[in-house]
Write an enzyme that holds these catalytic residues in place. Structure first.
Site, short mmCIF file in Angstrom:
data_model
loop_
_atom_site.label_atom_id
_atom_site.label_comp_id
_atom_site.label_asym_id
_atom_site.label_seq_id
_atom_site.Cartn_x
_atom_site.Cartn_y
_atom_site.Cartn_z
N THR A 1 20.12 -84.65 25.43
CA THR A 1 20.29 -84.14 24.33
C THR A 1 19.12 -83.49 23.31
OG1 THR A 1 21.53 -86.27 23.98
CG2 THR A 1 21.36 -85.00 22.17
N TYR B 1 16.54 -92.97 34.34
CA TYR B 1 17.50 -92.42 33.79
C TYR B 1 18.58 -92.03 34.74
CZ TYR B 1 19.71 -88.71 30.69
OH TYR B 1 20.60 -88.03 29.97
N LYS C 1 18.27 -96.38 31.75
CA LYS C 1 19.43 -95.72 30.87
C LYS C 1 20.54 -95.26 31.84
CE LYS C 1 20.80 -91.90 27.95
NZ LYS C 1 20.49 -90.67 27.14
#
Lengths: 305, 305, 305, 305
Positions: free
Chosen positions: B48, B136, B164
């Protein structure tokens, strides 16, 4: 019979005899055993049930035997998809005659159709079906039924009373519930993905219909009950056990062969698959049977020898 | 600082000025505002945050500003992936110096690597990193980190303290928790998919890190708290509201542009994207801003004008 | 230098020393050897060249060495994609200074962007680039550059002089040629898929740029010449040999490691990859080297020991 | 009849009457017209022919009519896939009785089977089929038949005499030819992807079977002849025209509806599809008919009004 479509509806396989014909007695015994194990309903002629590998006449016979064996104790939602709308409607008629609670119609497969065509297909069926219809969304194998299409069909056709969604995508399921429930509060939403059974129930699904419920109906029923009761610790502990069984059975052979093997481990004579296999594959399935047997004993499932 | 990695860690975007440079004051103000909105932590240089569209020096500056603005009030998990292991380790060193709690390292991207290579990559980093590392996994954009690889890395490297997972696949998340928790009970498991935040928390995740938490931190925090408290009705009601916001913002422009627009609606000067856009796209984003504004007012978010 | 972009342009890898630094002498020697093997041009900093695993400074150094070693004998089309448009334009400037014939810019990767964004990205670069630009379409790894976008860019920007298309889809290539050639007859269309080199040349492509041309430049050059001369029997016989080599090298290790191994077999000290590998992977690569060696001897490639 | 399987074999659609029944006279007229347009053979009950939307009895009737109308002038390769091996073998028997040259059997669909299962399936059919069998590979819609499986089947079963490959992947086709031709020089390899017809013929295919050959049989025949004659300029000019027609017809409606529309433009009463459509879709098809009509006039196809 307008029993609600809720709980675990089991998509069982069809026992075959040595000549590859339907073993009618063993099928009836399997249905009876599942009801004894407290499944909430039956789901013949689904993907697990290999509907595509039977003839039109055999599919009808499977519905007849399942309904007779169930004898009204639990609802039967019967797969009724045939070559085209006219043939499908004839199958719907037959399911009604057999005493099925509803039919399940998979979205058009082979050709990958857009949402507009999927809508038109189900609309044509819903308009003329003499029996309640449930949609069957399995985007891995058939044209997807997207959320706006479900909402549109639910709003227009009272005859369509629910959906089985096998996407396994809980984000999408949440969107589906948000789109459909305001319009049709009683619309049945079932998940077809046992690896997400408990979260799906918690998110608001009415139940599930998955192959693993024919292997360990004790666990799937208990997980459903615990999730419905809000007992998350018990529900997720059961979910982990279900996932463990599912991964071994689903991963152990090309779908749905692993479930034939595992149903055999539960004590049913399933016979050879109609899909031919090589000697290597037969050997792998024998090893899978051993592995499933050990796993079910580890899991404390009763009656595994 | 060894604060646990739990709750909602927000992967914020980076405000730019008219010349496309980092607007440092506005970035600090955004961080401060997010902490005021009770996010549990910050996650700069994520997908993001467009880590890929900044230079090495800019990425470092973003970590510095975020850590300074956080001022120890909440943990910072900072993206530190660089061109290769040596460069990544240098970035890890810098993150440690800045006071970050841990780094987040995305799996190798562009090249689609097999599990063995993904393991080797993270092992090389974990062996020498001076700061705790979180994996991630975002299989849509980078090489997948599969469950056995996570379990293998968790078992071998105490330096790797969490993951994550942005797959959004709750069945896979359940497998991940089953594989990792017995080996490393404290291993942090965060979901990166806001459309499944509540079910993921119920399934046992420690928290989440998603773009929507920078748009409606009020809702994501409340959903997390309700889910943790076992208040399913409140949690799922909030989940439906989060999904509604996410669908508008995520669907309104190519990722992550919608989040720039929406962060702007929350009162921040975000500036133009570094990814060029056509006049049609700029017009669409202006319409998106209006739509997000109306939606947030409908949702009762305070301070939207 | 405005040499036409035609023929086989080789996307070579970068030799590294024991510390993982660029082995500049060996790189120059590789470039010189390729030119001696009659490749039509060089293509540093491509996907095969692992552009992503080097720093900005290293990528510049690679272009410098390649251009110096080429010394004007063949054109150099240098990969110049950096973190954003401004950085990419600075790299373009540097490539021009080095004497490159053109730059190659891969479509935005990691984020999967729609056609409109891909257009905007290349338009922004083309507007300000001081050097001719070639598009690089590799839909497996980066945002796709679809045929209408190529046609739109070709029509608007004389600075964009060609495309490398690595889709391997000859139907799509035929559409691309149909869309672009009427507008820009001289627009260079190169295929990046060696498994379809000969059909692509027959269909009208100007050449190709593929990793296999650094392994068996003898075969790729001969296949190009035969296809251009209309000698189909020879061309397809060579195509089958190229495919055989490609399948062994490409299939033998995760891309592009097999090409490092195979370049080593041709006599270059390639050093260890920057992507870490496990002991099992190292052993597999040693076996791959043996297999490639035997294959090249079978193929009658000179100088393989 | 052991005519070689070579050239363009047309997979025609089935005209229906106002009640959705097979229009037998119009079907015979279509077959006769295609032969008059010099197609090399016919391919009833293919994907274009919507085999799945007919009943078993209808599929048999379609083969009967096609064979009768062909009257031995050209070979008929008839789709004979049914619910399982036993039913498929019965269909093979029927095709033989009708005078078909061979049957075409699509790989198992719906379930996505691994190579070993695909092999076992075709082996079971080949062992007992009374008529020559061609494999039908269409990986977009059915389980893929990979190159090693084709080679294995070709080596073991003389009854299997060829393959139709609709992947459109010329690199894969080159591998297929390399794997099969040394073992079975006469094995027929047909491409099912008209967008790559000419390159596939140049690469060594024996012919093609594609829907577009029922729309512009003039162009597909001429392209085949030119490619076989080595006249590349003419062949590729025709390929570009075929692609143009294909893109309009294929892209104009969900497959295979565009081909029903286009066959109608050629002067046949095709009737309504068995797949229901919405009013919007019917309107779109009327517009498509206009567009196809104009395109065919532009292309100089005779007899378009």
């Amino acid at each position: 019979m307008t029993a609600p479509i809720t709980g675990i509806l089991t998509p069982h396989m069809v026992p075959l005899d040595g000549q590859g014909r339907i073993d009618e007695d063993e099928l009836a015994r399997l249905v009876d055993w599942l009801i004894g194990k407290r499944v909430h309903g039956l789901y013949p002629n689904g993907s697990t049930g290999e509907f595509l590998r039977f003839t039109v006449g055999e599919r009808r016979r499977i519905v007849e035997i399942t309904c007779q064996a169930a004898a009204g104790r639990v609802p039967v939602v019967a797969g009724a998809a045939e070559a085209n709308v006219a043939e499908t409607l004839a199958a719907c008629e037959h399911c009604l005659d057999c005493g099925a609670r509803a039919v399940a119609i998979v979205a058009p497969f082979y050709y990958r159709l857009p949402a507009e065509s999927v809508y038109a297909y189900f609309a044509a069926i819903a308009r003329d079906s003499p029996i309640d219809v449930t949609l069957y969304n399995i985007p891995l194998l058939a044209s997807p039924i997207d959320v706006p299409t479900v909402a549109r069909l639910a709003a227009e056709f009272p005859r369509i009373i629910g959906i089985k969604d096998s996407s396994g995508d809980i984000g999408q399921m949440i969107r589906l519930l948000a789109a459909v429930r305001p319009v049709r509060p009683e619309f049945a939403v079932l998940t077809g993905w046992e690896g997400a059974l408990v979260p799906m129930i918690l998110a608001g699904c009415d139940g599930g219909t998955h192959a693993t419920s024919a292997v360990v109906p004790e666990l799937t029923r208990a997980a459903f009950d615990a999730a419905k009761a809000g007992d998350l610790a018990t529900a997720f502990a059961l979910q982990h056990r279900i996932t463990r069984v599912f991964d071994v059975v689903f991963g152990g052979a090309e779908f749905p062969e692993g479930f034939r093997v595992a149903t055999g481990v539960r004590g049913f004579k399933m016979g050879p698959s109609r899909q031919p296999a090589t000697a290597e594959q037969h050997a792998a399935r024998a090893r899978l049977a051993d592995r499933v047997r050990r796993l079910l004993i580890e899991e404390g499932i009763e009656g595994i020898k």
